[in-house]
Design an enzyme around this catalytic site. Structure first.
Site, short mmCIF file in Angstrom:
data_model
loop_
_atom_site.label_atom_id
_atom_site.label_comp_id
_atom_site.label_asym_id
_atom_site.label_seq_id
_atom_site.Cartn_x
_atom_site.Cartn_y
_atom_site.Cartn_z
N HIS A 296 -10.16 -11.57 7.58
CA HIS A 296 -10.19 -10.52 8.60
C HIS A 296 -9.85 -9.14 8.02
O HIS A 296 -9.77 -8.16 8.75
CB HIS A 296 -9.19 -10.88 9.71
CG HIS A 296 -9.36 -10.13 10.97
ND1 HIS A 296 -8.39 -9.28 11.48
CD2 HIS A 296 -10.39 -10.08 11.86
CE1 HIS A 296 -8.79 -8.76 12.61
NE2 HIS A 296 -10.01 -9.23 12.87
N LYS B 224 -10.00 -5.46 6.09
CA LYS B 224 -10.97 -4.37 5.95
C LYS B 224 -10.45 -3.43 4.87
O LYS B 224 -9.57 -2.59 5.13
CB LYS B 224 -11.14 -3.60 7.26
CG LYS B 224 -11.83 -4.39 8.37
CD LYS B 224 -10.87 -5.10 9.25
CE LYS B 224 -11.56 -5.77 10.43
NZ LYS B 224 -10.65 -6.64 11.20
N ASP C 47 -13.51 3.18 -7.71
CA ASP C 47 -13.11 3.65 -9.04
C ASP C 47 -11.61 3.51 -9.29
O ASP C 47 -11.05 4.23 -10.13
CB ASP C 47 -13.54 5.10 -9.26
CG ASP C 47 -15.06 5.25 -9.42
OD1 ASP C 47 -15.71 4.23 -9.71
OD2 ASP C 47 -15.57 6.37 -9.23
N HIS D 174 -9.13 -1.34 19.74
CA HIS D 174 -9.27 -2.26 18.60
C HIS D 174 -8.25 -1.94 17.50
O HIS D 174 -8.22 -2.59 16.46
CB HIS D 174 -10.69 -2.17 18.03
CG HIS D 174 -11.06 -3.28 17.11
ND1 HIS D 174 -11.16 -3.12 15.74
CD2 HIS D 174 -11.37 -4.58 17.34
CE1 HIS D 174 -11.50 -4.26 15.18
NE2 HIS D 174 -11.65 -5.16 16.13
N LYS E 56 -4.77 -1.41 15.24
CA LYS E 56 -3.62 -2.22 14.84
C LYS E 56 -2.67 -1.30 14.08
O LYS E 56 -2.57 -1.32 12.84
CB LYS E 56 -4.04 -3.38 13.92
CG LYS E 56 -5.13 -4.30 14.52
CD LYS E 56 -6.48 -3.91 13.99
CE LYS E 56 -7.59 -4.90 14.29
NZ LYS E 56 -7.78 -5.29 15.65
N ASP F 100 10.51 5.45 14.71
CA ASP F 100 11.33 6.64 14.44
C ASP F 100 10.44 7.76 13.91
O ASP F 100 9.31 7.91 14.36
CB ASP F 100 12.49 6.30 13.51
CG ASP F 100 13.52 5.40 14.21
OD1 ASP F 100 13.51 5.36 15.46
OD2 ASP F 100 14.30 4.73 13.52
#
Length: 411
Positions: free
Chosen positions: A112, A114, A119, A292, A294, A299
Protein backbone atom coordinates in the site's frame (compact mmCIF):
# COMPACT_ATOMS: atom_id res chain seq x y z
CA UNK A 1 18.12 -1.51 7.72
CA UNK A 2 17.47 0.56 10.82
CA UNK A 3 15.03 3.38 11.42
CA UNK A 4 16.84 6.44 12.79
CA UNK A 5 16.20 10.14 13.06
CA UNK A 6 18.26 12.22 10.63
CA UNK A 7 18.96 15.95 10.71
CA UNK A 8 19.21 18.51 7.93
CA UNK A 9 16.12 17.74 5.86
CA UNK A 10 13.67 19.90 3.95
CA UNK A 11 10.01 19.04 3.30
CA UNK A 12 7.48 20.64 0.97
CA UNK A 13 3.78 19.87 1.49
CA UNK A 14 1.90 18.83 -1.65
CA UNK A 15 -1.89 18.89 -1.45
CA UNK A 16 -3.93 16.76 -3.85
CA UNK A 17 -3.04 15.76 -7.37
CA UNK A 18 -2.94 19.36 -8.60
CA UNK A 19 0.26 19.93 -6.65
CA UNK A 20 1.64 16.40 -6.48
CA UNK A 21 1.49 15.12 -10.07
CA UNK A 22 3.13 18.10 -11.86
CA UNK A 23 5.98 18.15 -9.36
CA UNK A 24 6.63 14.39 -9.53
CA UNK A 25 6.50 14.39 -13.32
CA UNK A 26 8.83 17.41 -13.47
CA UNK A 27 11.43 15.71 -11.26
CA UNK A 28 11.21 12.44 -13.23
CA UNK A 29 11.60 14.37 -16.49
CA UNK A 30 14.88 15.79 -15.16
CA UNK A 31 16.19 12.40 -13.89
CA UNK A 32 19.73 11.52 -14.99
CA UNK A 33 20.40 8.11 -13.47
CA UNK A 34 17.54 6.40 -11.67
CA UNK A 35 13.81 6.52 -10.90
CA UNK A 36 12.24 4.28 -8.23
CA UNK A 37 8.44 4.22 -7.74
CA UNK A 38 6.13 2.18 -5.53
CA UNK A 39 2.37 2.66 -5.71
CA UNK A 40 -0.75 0.78 -4.73
CA UNK A 41 -2.88 2.08 -7.61
CA UNK A 42 -1.87 2.88 -11.17
CA UNK A 43 -4.78 3.40 -13.52
CA UNK A 44 -4.64 3.81 -17.26
CA UNK A 45 -6.36 7.21 -17.14
CA UNK A 46 -4.99 10.69 -17.88
CA UNK A 47 -2.73 10.57 -14.83
CA UNK A 48 -1.46 7.07 -15.49
CA UNK A 49 -0.82 7.80 -19.16
CA UNK A 50 1.17 10.91 -18.24
CA UNK A 51 3.27 8.90 -15.79
CA UNK A 52 3.69 6.28 -18.52
CA UNK A 53 5.00 8.95 -20.90
CA UNK A 54 7.58 10.46 -18.52
CA UNK A 55 8.84 7.00 -17.51
CA UNK A 56 9.17 5.99 -21.16
CA UNK A 57 11.13 9.14 -21.92
CA UNK A 58 13.39 8.60 -18.92
CA UNK A 59 14.11 4.97 -19.80
CA UNK A 60 14.78 5.79 -23.45
CA UNK A 61 17.48 8.30 -22.47
CA UNK A 62 19.23 5.70 -20.33
CA UNK A 63 17.73 6.24 -16.89
CA UNK A 64 17.23 3.04 -14.89
CA UNK A 65 13.52 2.93 -14.00
CA UNK A 66 11.93 0.52 -11.52
CA UNK A 67 8.23 0.74 -10.76
CA UNK A 68 6.44 -1.56 -8.34
CA UNK A 69 2.65 -1.80 -8.35
CA UNK A 70 0.22 -3.91 -6.36
CA UNK A 71 -1.61 -6.63 -8.28
CA UNK A 72 -4.86 -5.98 -6.44
CA UNK A 73 -4.70 -2.19 -6.56
CA UNK A 74 -3.69 -2.01 -10.24
CA UNK A 75 -5.54 -4.90 -11.93
CA UNK A 76 -6.59 -3.48 -15.28
CA UNK A 77 -3.50 -2.23 -17.11
CA UNK A 78 -3.54 -3.20 -20.78
CA UNK A 79 -0.91 -5.30 -22.53
CA UNK A 80 -0.01 -2.29 -24.69
CA UNK A 81 0.51 -0.09 -21.63
CA UNK A 82 2.82 -2.64 -20.02
CA UNK A 83 4.69 -3.86 -23.09
CA UNK A 84 5.60 -0.35 -24.22
CA UNK A 85 7.13 0.32 -20.80
CA UNK A 86 9.12 -2.90 -20.69
CA UNK A 87 10.29 -2.52 -24.30
CA UNK A 88 11.64 0.91 -23.39
CA UNK A 89 13.63 -0.66 -20.56
CA UNK A 90 11.37 0.06 -17.59
CA UNK A 91 11.57 -2.73 -15.01
CA UNK A 92 7.98 -3.31 -13.90
CA UNK A 93 7.38 -5.34 -10.75
CA UNK A 94 4.02 -6.62 -9.50
CA UNK A 95 3.66 -7.23 -5.78
CA UNK A 96 2.60 -10.72 -4.74
CA UNK A 97 0.88 -12.36 -7.66
CA UNK A 98 -0.11 -15.22 -5.38
CA UNK A 99 -1.04 -18.73 -6.52
CA UNK A 100 -4.76 -19.13 -7.12
CA UNK A 101 -5.26 -21.24 -4.00
CA UNK A 102 -4.01 -18.48 -1.69
CA UNK A 103 -4.92 -15.38 -3.66
CA UNK A 104 -8.01 -14.48 -1.65
CA UNK A 105 -6.15 -14.73 1.65
CA UNK A 106 -3.25 -12.65 0.35
CA UNK A 107 -5.58 -9.83 -0.64
CA UNK A 108 -5.52 -8.89 3.01
CA UNK A 109 -1.79 -8.10 2.86
CA UNK A 110 -1.23 -5.51 0.16
CA UNK A 111 1.69 -3.30 -0.88
CA UNK A 112 0.00 0.00 0.00
CA UNK A 113 3.07 2.30 -0.01
CA UNK A 114 3.36 5.38 -2.24
CA UNK A 115 7.04 6.27 -2.68
CA UNK A 116 9.24 7.92 -5.31
CA UNK A 117 13.01 8.48 -5.29
CA UNK A 118 14.80 10.17 -8.19
CA UNK A 119 18.59 10.07 -8.56
CA UNK A 120 18.91 9.36 -4.85
CA UNK A 121 18.42 13.09 -4.26
CA UNK A 122 14.68 13.76 -4.01
CA UNK A 123 11.91 11.65 -2.57
CA UNK A 124 8.14 11.81 -2.45
CA UNK A 125 6.02 10.05 0.15
CA UNK A 126 2.33 10.26 0.96
CA UNK A 127 -1.08 8.83 0.23
CA UNK A 128 -1.63 9.84 -3.40
CA UNK A 129 -1.99 7.13 -6.05
CA UNK A 130 -1.58 7.58 -9.81
CA UNK A 131 -5.23 7.98 -10.72
CA UNK A 132 -7.43 10.83 -11.91
CA UNK A 133 -9.65 10.69 -8.81
CA UNK A 134 -6.98 12.71 -7.00
CA UNK A 135 -7.75 15.71 -9.24
CA UNK A 136 -10.51 18.22 -8.52
CA UNK A 137 -11.97 18.00 -12.03
CA UNK A 138 -12.83 14.35 -11.37
CA UNK A 139 -15.99 15.62 -9.70
CA UNK A 140 -17.63 15.08 -6.30
CA UNK A 141 -15.68 11.86 -5.76
CA UNK A 142 -12.27 13.55 -6.11
CA UNK A 143 -10.14 12.75 -3.07
CA UNK A 144 -8.60 15.10 -0.51
CA UNK A 145 -5.04 13.92 0.12
CA UNK A 146 -1.43 14.88 0.89
CA UNK A 147 2.17 14.04 0.10
CA UNK A 148 5.56 15.60 0.75
CA UNK A 149 8.65 16.21 -1.33
CA UNK A 150 11.79 15.52 0.69
CA UNK A 151 15.40 16.61 0.32
CA UNK A 152 18.33 15.85 2.57
CA UNK A 153 19.76 12.74 4.29
CA UNK A 154 16.30 11.18 4.79
CA UNK A 155 16.21 10.53 1.02
CA UNK A 156 19.11 8.08 1.39
CA UNK A 157 17.08 6.06 3.90
CA UNK A 158 14.09 5.85 1.56
CA UNK A 159 16.36 5.06 -1.40
CA UNK A 160 18.04 2.21 0.47
CA UNK A 161 14.68 0.87 1.62
CA UNK A 162 13.26 0.75 -1.91
CA UNK A 163 16.28 -1.08 -3.28
CA UNK A 164 16.10 -3.54 -0.41
CA UNK A 165 12.40 -4.15 -1.14
CA UNK A 166 13.23 -5.09 -4.73
CA UNK A 167 16.10 -7.36 -3.67
CA UNK A 168 14.05 -9.07 -0.97
CA UNK A 169 10.96 -9.54 -3.09
CA UNK A 170 12.27 -10.51 -6.49
CA UNK A 171 12.43 -14.16 -7.52
CA UNK A 172 15.62 -15.56 -8.99
CA UNK A 173 14.32 -15.41 -12.54
CA UNK A 174 14.01 -12.06 -14.32
CA UNK A 175 12.37 -11.57 -17.68
CA UNK A 176 13.86 -8.14 -18.27
CA UNK A 177 17.51 -7.59 -19.17
CA UNK A 178 19.37 -6.95 -15.95
CA UNK A 179 21.50 -3.83 -15.94
CA UNK A 180 24.69 -3.40 -13.93
CA UNK A 181 23.92 -2.28 -10.41
CA UNK A 182 24.10 1.45 -9.95
CA UNK A 183 26.79 2.66 -7.57
CA UNK A 184 25.50 3.45 -4.10
CA UNK A 185 23.97 6.90 -4.04
CA UNK A 186 25.93 9.56 -2.23
CA UNK A 187 24.10 10.54 0.93
CA UNK A 188 22.42 13.87 0.17
CA UNK A 189 23.82 16.92 1.88
CA UNK A 190 21.86 18.84 4.48
CA UNK A 191 19.02 20.74 2.83
CA UNK A 192 17.11 22.31 5.74
CA UNK A 193 16.42 22.26 9.45
CA UNK A 194 13.97 19.38 9.76
CA UNK A 195 14.65 16.21 11.71
CA UNK A 196 12.95 13.20 10.17
CA UNK A 197 12.61 9.45 10.42
CA UNK A 198 11.36 7.11 7.71
CA UNK A 199 9.10 4.43 9.21
CA UNK A 200 7.57 1.44 7.49
CA UNK A 201 5.26 -1.41 8.43
CA UNK A 202 5.92 -4.94 7.25
CA UNK A 203 4.97 -8.44 8.35
CA UNK A 204 8.37 -9.26 9.78
CA UNK A 205 10.34 -7.06 12.19
CA UNK A 206 8.39 -3.81 11.82
CA UNK A 207 4.80 -4.87 12.38
CA UNK A 208 3.72 -1.93 14.57
CA UNK A 209 6.39 0.74 14.07
CA UNK A 210 4.08 3.35 12.52
CA UNK A 211 1.45 2.90 15.22
CA UNK A 212 4.08 3.12 17.97
CA UNK A 213 5.37 6.42 16.59
CA UNK A 214 1.82 7.82 16.54
CA UNK A 215 1.17 6.68 20.09
CA UNK A 216 4.46 8.06 21.38
CA UNK A 217 3.70 11.47 19.90
CA UNK A 218 0.20 11.43 21.42
CA UNK A 219 1.51 10.44 24.84
CA UNK A 220 4.04 13.30 24.75
CA UNK A 221 1.56 15.89 23.46
CA UNK A 222 1.06 18.98 25.60
CA UNK A 223 -1.10 21.35 23.52
CA UNK A 224 -2.76 19.81 20.47
CA UNK A 225 -3.21 16.69 18.39
CA UNK A 226 -4.85 16.85 14.96
CA UNK A 227 -5.25 13.63 13.02
CA UNK A 228 -6.79 13.55 9.55
CA UNK A 229 -7.23 9.94 8.50
CA UNK A 230 -9.45 8.40 5.89
CA UNK A 231 -10.02 4.98 7.43
CA UNK A 232 -10.15 5.28 11.20
CA UNK A 233 -10.68 2.18 13.32
CA UNK A 234 -7.56 1.78 15.48
CA UNK A 235 -6.93 -0.53 18.38
CA UNK A 236 -8.10 0.02 21.93
CA UNK A 237 -4.71 1.22 23.22
CA UNK A 238 -4.56 3.89 20.52
CA UNK A 239 -8.06 5.10 21.43
CA UNK A 240 -7.16 5.16 25.11
CA UNK A 241 -4.07 7.26 24.33
CA UNK A 242 -6.28 9.80 22.57
CA UNK A 243 -8.71 10.00 25.51
CA UNK A 244 -5.90 10.27 28.04
CA UNK A 245 -4.34 13.14 26.11
CA UNK A 246 -7.66 14.99 25.93
CA UNK A 247 -8.31 14.49 29.64
CA UNK A 248 -4.97 16.03 30.60
CA UNK A 249 -5.87 19.19 28.66
CA UNK A 250 -4.56 18.50 25.16
CA UNK A 251 -6.89 19.67 22.39
CA UNK A 252 -7.40 16.41 20.46
CA UNK A 253 -9.17 16.69 17.10
CA UNK A 254 -9.97 13.98 14.58
CA UNK A 255 -10.85 14.76 10.94
CA UNK A 256 -12.66 11.75 9.51
CA UNK A 257 -14.77 11.00 6.47
CA UNK A 258 -18.17 12.65 6.24
CA UNK A 259 -18.56 12.05 2.51
CA UNK A 260 -16.98 8.60 2.31
CA UNK A 261 -15.98 6.71 -0.79
CA UNK A 262 -17.36 3.59 0.94
CA UNK A 263 -20.24 3.80 3.41
CA UNK A 264 -18.75 1.18 5.71
CA UNK A 265 -15.81 3.49 6.43
CA UNK A 266 -18.04 6.09 8.06
CA UNK A 267 -20.12 3.43 9.78
CA UNK A 268 -17.07 1.82 11.36
CA UNK A 269 -15.63 5.11 12.59
CA UNK A 270 -19.00 6.22 13.96
CA UNK A 271 -19.06 3.15 16.21
CA UNK A 272 -16.25 4.82 18.18
CA UNK A 273 -17.83 8.27 18.49
CA UNK A 274 -19.49 7.81 21.90
CA UNK A 275 -16.33 6.48 23.47
CA UNK A 276 -14.21 9.30 22.07
CA UNK A 277 -16.65 12.12 22.75
CA UNK A 278 -17.02 11.02 26.37
CA UNK A 279 -13.25 11.39 26.61
CA UNK A 280 -13.35 15.01 25.34
CA UNK A 281 -11.96 14.14 21.90
CA UNK A 282 -13.26 16.47 19.18
CA UNK A 283 -14.58 14.81 16.03
CA UNK A 284 -14.99 16.54 12.67
CA UNK A 285 -16.40 14.95 9.54
CA UNK A 286 -14.94 16.31 6.32
CA UNK A 287 -17.85 16.80 3.95
CA UNK A 288 -16.56 18.45 0.76
CA UNK A 289 -15.48 15.17 -0.85
CA UNK A 290 -13.94 11.84 0.17
CA UNK A 291 -11.03 12.25 2.55
CA UNK A 292 -8.07 10.07 1.60
CA UNK A 293 -5.33 11.74 3.67
CA UNK A 294 -3.18 10.06 6.31
CA UNK A 295 -1.57 13.00 8.14
CA UNK A 296 -1.25 14.36 11.66
CA UNK A 297 0.33 17.18 13.65
CA UNK A 298 1.17 17.19 17.36
CA UNK A 299 1.99 20.38 19.29
CA UNK A 300 4.16 22.82 17.30
CA UNK A 301 6.81 20.49 15.97
CA UNK A 302 5.86 16.86 15.20
CA UNK A 303 4.01 15.83 12.03
CA UNK A 304 3.54 12.76 9.87
CA UNK A 305 2.56 12.16 6.24
CA UNK A 306 2.34 8.78 4.58
CA UNK A 307 0.27 5.88 3.30
CA UNK A 308 -0.88 4.33 6.59
CA UNK A 309 -4.50 4.56 7.61
CA UNK A 310 -5.44 3.94 11.22
CA UNK A 311 -7.48 0.80 10.62
CA UNK A 312 -6.91 -2.97 10.81
CA UNK A 313 -5.66 -3.26 7.23
CA UNK A 314 -2.95 -0.63 7.58
CA UNK A 315 -2.01 -1.29 11.20
CA UNK A 316 -1.92 -5.09 11.08
CA UNK A 317 -1.78 -6.33 7.48
CA UNK A 318 -0.66 -3.98 4.67
CA UNK A 319 2.85 -2.84 3.82
CA UNK A 320 2.93 0.89 4.61
CA UNK A 321 5.38 3.80 4.85
CA UNK A 322 5.24 7.15 6.65
CA UNK A 323 7.72 9.89 7.35
CA UNK A 324 7.74 11.52 10.80
CA UNK A 325 8.90 15.14 10.75
CA UNK A 326 10.10 17.44 13.53
CA UNK A 327 10.07 20.93 12.05
CA UNK A 328 8.08 23.92 13.37
CA UNK A 329 7.68 25.48 9.93
CA UNK A 330 6.32 22.33 8.28
CA UNK A 331 4.12 21.70 11.32
CA UNK A 332 2.71 25.22 11.01
CA UNK A 333 1.94 24.77 7.31
CA UNK A 334 0.21 21.41 7.69
CA UNK A 335 -1.53 22.52 10.90
CA UNK A 336 -2.97 25.61 9.20
CA UNK A 337 -4.21 23.46 6.33
CA UNK A 338 -6.00 21.09 8.70
CA UNK A 339 -7.41 23.97 10.75
CA UNK A 340 -8.88 25.41 7.56
CA UNK A 341 -10.51 22.07 6.77
CA UNK A 342 -12.09 21.95 10.23
CA UNK A 343 -13.31 25.55 10.01
CA UNK A 344 -14.65 25.58 6.46
CA UNK A 345 -15.26 22.04 5.24
CA UNK A 346 -16.19 19.94 8.25
CA UNK A 347 -19.17 19.26 10.46
CA UNK A 348 -18.30 18.92 14.11
CA UNK A 349 -19.96 15.91 15.71
CA UNK A 350 -21.55 16.45 19.13
CA UNK A 351 -22.95 13.90 21.54
CA UNK A 352 -26.47 15.20 20.85
CA UNK A 353 -26.06 14.19 17.19
CA UNK A 354 -25.84 10.51 18.15
CA UNK A 355 -29.26 8.93 18.45
CA UNK A 356 -28.61 5.26 19.22
CA UNK A 357 -30.34 3.58 22.10
CA UNK A 358 -28.40 3.30 25.34
CA UNK A 359 -28.76 -0.51 25.50
CA UNK A 360 -27.39 -1.00 21.98
CA UNK A 361 -24.53 1.40 22.65
CA UNK A 362 -23.51 -0.44 25.83
CA UNK A 363 -23.60 -3.81 24.09
CA UNK A 364 -21.58 -2.52 21.17
CA UNK A 365 -19.05 -0.83 23.43
CA UNK A 366 -18.44 -4.10 25.25
CA UNK A 367 -17.98 -5.91 21.94
CA UNK A 368 -15.69 -3.24 20.53
CA UNK A 369 -13.55 -3.18 23.64
CA UNK A 370 -12.72 -6.85 23.34
CA UNK A 371 -12.29 -6.86 19.56
CA UNK A 372 -10.24 -3.70 19.28
CA UNK A 373 -7.75 -4.58 21.96
CA UNK A 374 -7.02 -7.94 20.36
CA UNK A 375 -7.33 -7.61 16.60
CA UNK A 376 -3.61 -6.92 15.89
CA UNK A 377 -2.68 -10.27 17.42
CA UNK A 378 -5.55 -12.00 15.63
CA UNK A 379 -4.47 -10.48 12.33
CA UNK A 380 -1.01 -11.84 12.93
CA UNK A 381 -2.41 -15.36 12.78
CA UNK A 382 -3.27 -14.92 9.10
CA UNK A 383 -0.68 -16.26 6.65
CA UNK A 384 2.18 -13.74 6.50
CA UNK A 385 3.71 -14.54 3.14
CA UNK A 386 7.13 -13.11 2.38
CA UNK A 387 6.88 -10.16 -0.03
CA UNK A 388 7.41 -11.38 -3.57
CA UNK A 389 7.68 -9.42 -6.79
CA UNK A 390 7.04 -10.79 -10.24
CA UNK A 391 8.98 -9.02 -12.99
CA UNK A 392 6.85 -8.83 -16.09
CA UNK A 393 7.93 -9.98 -19.54
CA UNK A 394 7.31 -7.64 -22.41
CA UNK A 395 3.90 -9.01 -23.34
CA UNK A 396 2.66 -10.17 -19.94
CA UNK A 397 -0.39 -8.38 -18.51
CA UNK A 398 -0.35 -7.42 -14.87
CA UNK A 399 -1.00 -10.77 -13.30
CA UNK A 400 -3.28 -11.39 -16.28
CA UNK A 401 -5.25 -8.41 -15.05
CA UNK A 402 -5.29 -10.06 -11.63
CA UNK A 403 -7.89 -12.26 -13.33
CA UNK A 404 -9.82 -9.06 -14.10
CA UNK A 405 -10.98 -8.77 -10.53
CA UNK A 406 -14.66 -8.28 -10.12
CA UNK A 407 -14.09 -6.19 -7.02
CA UNK A 408 -12.84 -2.63 -7.18
CA UNK A 409 -9.59 -1.78 -5.39
CA UNK A 410 -9.94 -0.10 -2.03
CA UNK A 411 -7.38 2.74 -1.84
Amino acid sequence: MSQQWTKGNQFSLLENGEEFFPRVFEVIAAARHEVLIETFILYEDKVGTRLHAVLMEAAQRGVQVDITIDAFGSPDLSDDFISSLTQAGVRLHVFDPAPMLFRRINYFRRMHRKLVVVDGARAFIGGINYSADHLGDYGPEAKQDYAVEAEGPIVADIHQFMHQAIRDGSPRRHWFQRKPALPAAVKPAHAGNADAIFIWRDNRQHRDDIERQYRLAIRLARKRVIIANAYFFPGYVFLRNLRNAARRGVEVSLILQGNPDMAIVQTAAAMLYHYLLRGDVRIYEYCDRPLHGKVAVVDDEWATVGSSNLDPLSLALNLEANVMIRDPEFNRQLGENLQELMSNSCKRIEAKDLTESSAWRQFRSFFLFHVLRRYPSWAGLLPAHAPRLASLPVSKAVHDGADRLEDKACP
